[in-house]
Design a protein around this motif. Structure first.
Motif, PDB file in Angstrom:
ATOM      1  N   ARG A  99      33.432  30.980  39.080  1.00 33.51           N
ATOM      2  CA  ARG A  99      34.199  31.232  40.285  1.00 33.51           C
ATOM      3  C   ARG A  99      35.295  32.301  40.636  1.00 33.51           C
ATOM      4  O   ARG A  99      35.365  32.611  41.474  1.00 33.51           O
ATOM      5  N   GLU A 100      35.586  32.861  39.164  1.00 30.92           N
ATOM      6  CA  GLU A 100      36.464  33.983  39.282  1.00 30.92           C
ATOM      7  C   GLU A 100      35.503  35.231  39.795  1.00 30.92           C
ATOM      8  O   GLU A 100      36.100  36.103  40.541  1.00 30.92           O
ATOM      9  N   ALA A 101      34.366  35.285  39.419  1.00 30.24           N
ATOM     10  CA  ALA A 101      33.505  36.289  39.647  1.00 30.24           C
ATOM     11  C   ALA A 101      33.295  36.280  41.411  1.00 30.24           C
ATOM     12  O   ALA A 101      33.265  37.055  42.170  1.00 30.24           O
ATOM     13  N   LEU A 102      33.258  35.114  41.876  1.00 30.47           N
ATOM     14  CA  LEU A 102      32.879  34.758  43.258  1.00 30.47           C
ATOM     15  C   LEU A 102      34.071  35.191  44.099  1.00 30.47           C
ATOM     16  O   LEU A 102      34.028  35.977  44.912  1.00 30.47           O
ATOM     17  N   ASP A 103      35.325  35.127  43.434  1.00 24.15           N
ATOM     18  CA  ASP A 103      36.521  35.429  44.394  1.00 24.15           C
ATOM     19  C   ASP A 103      36.442  37.027  44.254  1.00 24.15           C
ATOM     20  O   ASP A 103      36.963  37.418  45.193  1.00 24.15           O
ATOM     21  N   PHE A 104      36.268  37.663  42.872  1.00 24.50           N
ATOM     22  CA  PHE A 104      36.456  38.891  42.944  1.00 24.50           C
ATOM     23  C   PHE A 104      35.441  39.729  43.789  1.00 24.50           C
ATOM     24  O   PHE A 104      35.555  40.466  44.746  1.00 24.50           O
ATOM     25  N   VAL A 105      34.038  39.428  43.901  1.00 23.15           N
ATOM     26  CA  VAL A 105      32.994  39.732  44.612  1.00 23.15           C
ATOM     27  C   VAL A 105      33.290  39.541  46.104  1.00 23.15           C
ATOM     28  O   VAL A 105      33.309  40.323  46.797  1.00 23.15           O
ATOM     29  N   GLY A 106      33.509  38.099  46.502  1.00 21.27           N
ATOM     30  CA  GLY A 106      33.679  37.919  47.804  1.00 21.27           C
ATOM     31  C   GLY A 106      34.735  38.592  48.186  1.00 21.27           C
ATOM     32  O   GLY A 106      34.844  38.863  49.310  1.00 21.27           O
ATOM     33  N   SER A 107      36.027  38.860  47.643  1.00 25.40           N
ATOM     34  CA  SER A 107      37.264  39.248  48.328  1.00 25.40           C
ATOM     35  C   SER A 107      36.962  40.879  48.535  1.00 25.40           C
ATOM     36  O   SER A 107      37.495  41.470  49.337  1.00 25.40           O
ATOM     37  N   ALA A 108      35.904  41.457  47.696  1.00 33.78           N
ATOM     38  CA  ALA A 108      35.770  42.959  48.085  1.00 33.78           C
ATOM     39  C   ALA A 108      34.957  43.239  49.482  1.00 33.78           C
ATOM     40  O   ALA A 108      34.945  44.312  49.996  1.00 33.78           O
ATOM     41  N   HIS A 109      34.607  42.077  50.072  1.00 31.89           N
ATOM     42  CA  HIS A 109      34.040  42.054  51.529  1.00 31.89           C
ATOM     43  C   HIS A 109      34.805  41.793  52.759  1.00 31.89           C
ATOM     44  O   HIS A 109      34.465  41.594  53.763  1.00 31.89           O
ATOM     45  N   HIS A 110      36.277  41.541  52.587  1.00 32.57           N
ATOM     46  CA  HIS A 110      36.913  41.196  53.460  1.00 32.57           C
ATOM     47  C   HIS A 110      37.798  42.267  54.265  1.00 32.57           C
ATOM     48  O   HIS A 110      38.183  43.237  53.542  1.00 32.57           O
TER      49      HIS A 110
END
Length: 110
Positions: A99-110
């Motif tokens: 979940r933490e990884a998803l937040d980290f990687v996902g936030s890099a695309h906004h």
């Protein structure tokens, strides 16, 4: 639970998350074909029976320091700074770090 089953349980957790693609979708093969991705970027995968997640460098170092993870080496002889090999083998740890990884990687695309 074998690692593949534990990873499949993770896949089921993330399958419905917007922007996430899961392994086994058509057209995926080679490196990353057994990975969880968000917006096309890998955030978690299983290699050699271990969960590997992408996290900020400081967080990777901290988790290595506490023994929760180990450096990830993609076979190039040096660890990749933003990738962590998770040493815990329980579903809760895997889920929390994924979940933490998803937040980290996902936030890099906004």
């Amino acid at each position: 639970m074998v690692p593949e089953e534990r990873f499949n349980a993770l896949v089921d957790e993330f399958r419905s998350v917007p922007g996430v693609s899961v392994p086994g979708e058509p057209g995926q093969h080679g490196f990353g074909s057994s990975a969880l991705k968000v917006h096309g970027s890998i955030f978690a995968m299983v290699l050699g029976g271990r969960l590997v997640v992408k996290l900020p460098r400081d967080r990777v170092n901290a988790l290595i320091g506490t023994g929760a993870g180990a450096p990830f080496d993609a076979g190039k002889g040096r660890p990749m700074k933003e990738w962590l090999t998770v040493t815990a083998e329980d579903h809760e740890s895997w889920l929390a770090l994924a979940r933490e990884a998803l937040d980290f990687v996902g936030s890099a695309h906004h």
